[in-house]
Design an enzyme around this catalytic site. Sequence first.
Site, mmCIF file in Angstrom:
data_model
loop_
_atom_site.group_PDB
_atom_site.id
_atom_site.type_symbol
_atom_site.label_atom_id
_atom_site.label_comp_id
_atom_site.label_asym_id
_atom_site.label_seq_id
_atom_site.Cartn_x
_atom_site.Cartn_y
_atom_site.Cartn_z
ATOM 1 N N HIS A 71 -5.119 -5.492 3.649
ATOM 2 C CA HIS A 71 -5.193 -4.371 4.591
ATOM 3 C C HIS A 71 -4.532 -3.137 4.006
ATOM 4 O O HIS A 71 -3.501 -3.218 3.320
ATOM 5 C CB HIS A 71 -4.556 -4.728 5.939
ATOM 6 C CG HIS A 71 -3.102 -5.102 5.869
ATOM 7 N ND1 HIS A 71 -2.087 -4.187 6.052
ATOM 8 C CD2 HIS A 71 -2.495 -6.290 5.654
ATOM 9 C CE1 HIS A 71 -0.917 -4.800 5.965
ATOM 10 N NE2 HIS A 71 -1.133 -6.069 5.718
ATOM 11 N N ASP A 73 -3.742 -0.517 6.079
ATOM 12 C CA ASP A 73 -2.902 0.097 7.091
ATOM 13 C C ASP A 73 -1.457 -0.369 6.935
ATOM 14 O O ASP A 73 -1.184 -1.447 6.411
ATOM 15 C CB ASP A 73 -3.416 -0.187 8.499
ATOM 16 C CG ASP A 73 -3.415 -1.664 8.867
ATOM 17 O OD1 ASP A 73 -3.896 -2.476 8.048
ATOM 18 O OD2 ASP A 73 -2.923 -2.013 9.959
ATOM 19 N N ASP A 104 4.084 -4.563 1.701
ATOM 20 C CA ASP A 104 3.114 -5.094 2.660
ATOM 21 C C ASP A 104 2.046 -4.040 2.931
ATOM 22 O O ASP A 104 2.191 -3.238 3.837
ATOM 23 C CB ASP A 104 3.848 -5.479 3.950
ATOM 24 C CG ASP A 104 2.956 -6.112 4.992
ATOM 25 O OD1 ASP A 104 1.859 -6.569 4.631
ATOM 26 O OD2 ASP A 104 3.359 -6.148 6.174
ATOM 27 N N GLU A 134 -4.731 -4.441 10.343
ATOM 28 C CA GLU A 134 -4.056 -5.734 10.362
ATOM 29 C C GLU A 134 -2.736 -5.654 11.113
ATOM 30 O O GLU A 134 -2.333 -6.595 11.782
ATOM 31 C CB GLU A 134 -3.810 -6.225 8.926
ATOM 32 C CG GLU A 134 -3.428 -7.697 8.831
ATOM 33 C CD GLU A 134 -1.937 -7.953 8.943
ATOM 34 O OE1 GLU A 134 -1.528 -9.120 9.100
ATOM 35 O OE2 GLU A 134 -1.150 -6.982 8.871
ATOM 36 N N GLU A 163 -0.975 -11.252 1.343
ATOM 37 C CA GLU A 163 0.253 -10.998 2.098
ATOM 38 C C GLU A 163 1.483 -11.353 1.258
ATOM 39 O O GLU A 163 1.430 -12.236 0.395
ATOM 40 C CB GLU A 163 0.255 -11.817 3.394
ATOM 41 C CG GLU A 163 -0.720 -11.346 4.446
ATOM 42 C CD GLU A 163 -0.334 -10.002 5.041
ATOM 43 O OE1 GLU A 163 0.862 -9.627 4.996
ATOM 44 O OE2 GLU A 163 -1.240 -9.310 5.555
#
Length: 379
Positions: A71, A73, A104, A134, A163
Amino acid sequence: MIDPVALARDLIRVPSVTPDTGAAQAVLADALENAGFRVWRHLEGEAPDGPVANLFARKGEGGPHLAFAGHTDVVPPGAEDGWSAPPFEARVENGILIGRGANDMKTAIAAFAAAASAADTGDGSLSFVITGDEEGPATFGTKALLSWMEAEKQIPDHCLVGEPTSRERFGDMVKIGRRGSVNIWIEVNGAQGHVAYPHMADNPITHLVEILSRLKARVLDEGNEWFQPSNLEVTDLEVGNPAHNVIPAQARARLNIRFNDGHRGADLAAWVEETAKEVTAKANVTPIISGEAFFTGPGAFADLIAASIEAETGRAPELSTSGGTSDARFIRSYCPVIEFGLVGKTMHKFDELTTVADIEALARVYRRIIEGYFASPPA
């Protein structure tokens, strides 16, 4: 070949707080197209949960098909004076990259892009499944993109999610499953009245406390070989009564249950509602299941990832199901999915960071995984 650190910095410099509406993914799309990928971009949904940018990119048309999911975002950075460097500057000092998304997980996206630009995939296919939602409600994110992929016959055989799964040192942990999560709101209605005349009122707080006490008294399970025990936590209590001499008319609570593969979200929600109704018929229960527990488990795919990590770092990673949820909870319905990335100790914090050395090592591990996958595809 893509430079993973340079691409990570370019991605971090885009302040793509959830929902990402596409600016960060435009940076990624340019890099992937230059590396020979065909890119599809989608903008899904409307406010308040959208619009959300999603990206799918694929190189190759044959099988097997390995996907990377992630992701673009990020969570809000918070007060800028809490940072030692501006959160979207992507500053590198003394071999450390500081910025929102450095952990992250823009760095993992950049590392896999670098690996994908250099790896030999033979006749197989490599793809990216990237969402801009996410960290938010995930209404228009990975779920929507997976639906499109299914309709377009683009579902992979296996998926790796980037992740930050490492716990203390890079490469010490891989996620082969996750617990499920259900949020539940309990609203209890009573009858307002004077505290000196309780027989003329019905105190909803008394009922709510009894409901919560019964729920907390149950041991959901003791865990199992691969999962820790399920747990129920009360996360909010609300009455909003400004008067000391008034019995309120309503009381509310919110709770979250993180559950292992011995439960299903709907069953736990039904148990909470049944317990509440046993105490008072004036209780209303509203559940939202964020995701079910899933377990990919050990096997050829996990072995490949663990061997690639050990070859690069010299340490054998722990296979775990600990931690929170991720978009792997959606992918698991389509193909086997495993998660591996950087050390997650600073994610969502001020001065989110990672080392340049770990970014480069992650790119090398990802390249080993890619080439090992296509050299000997897991069943």
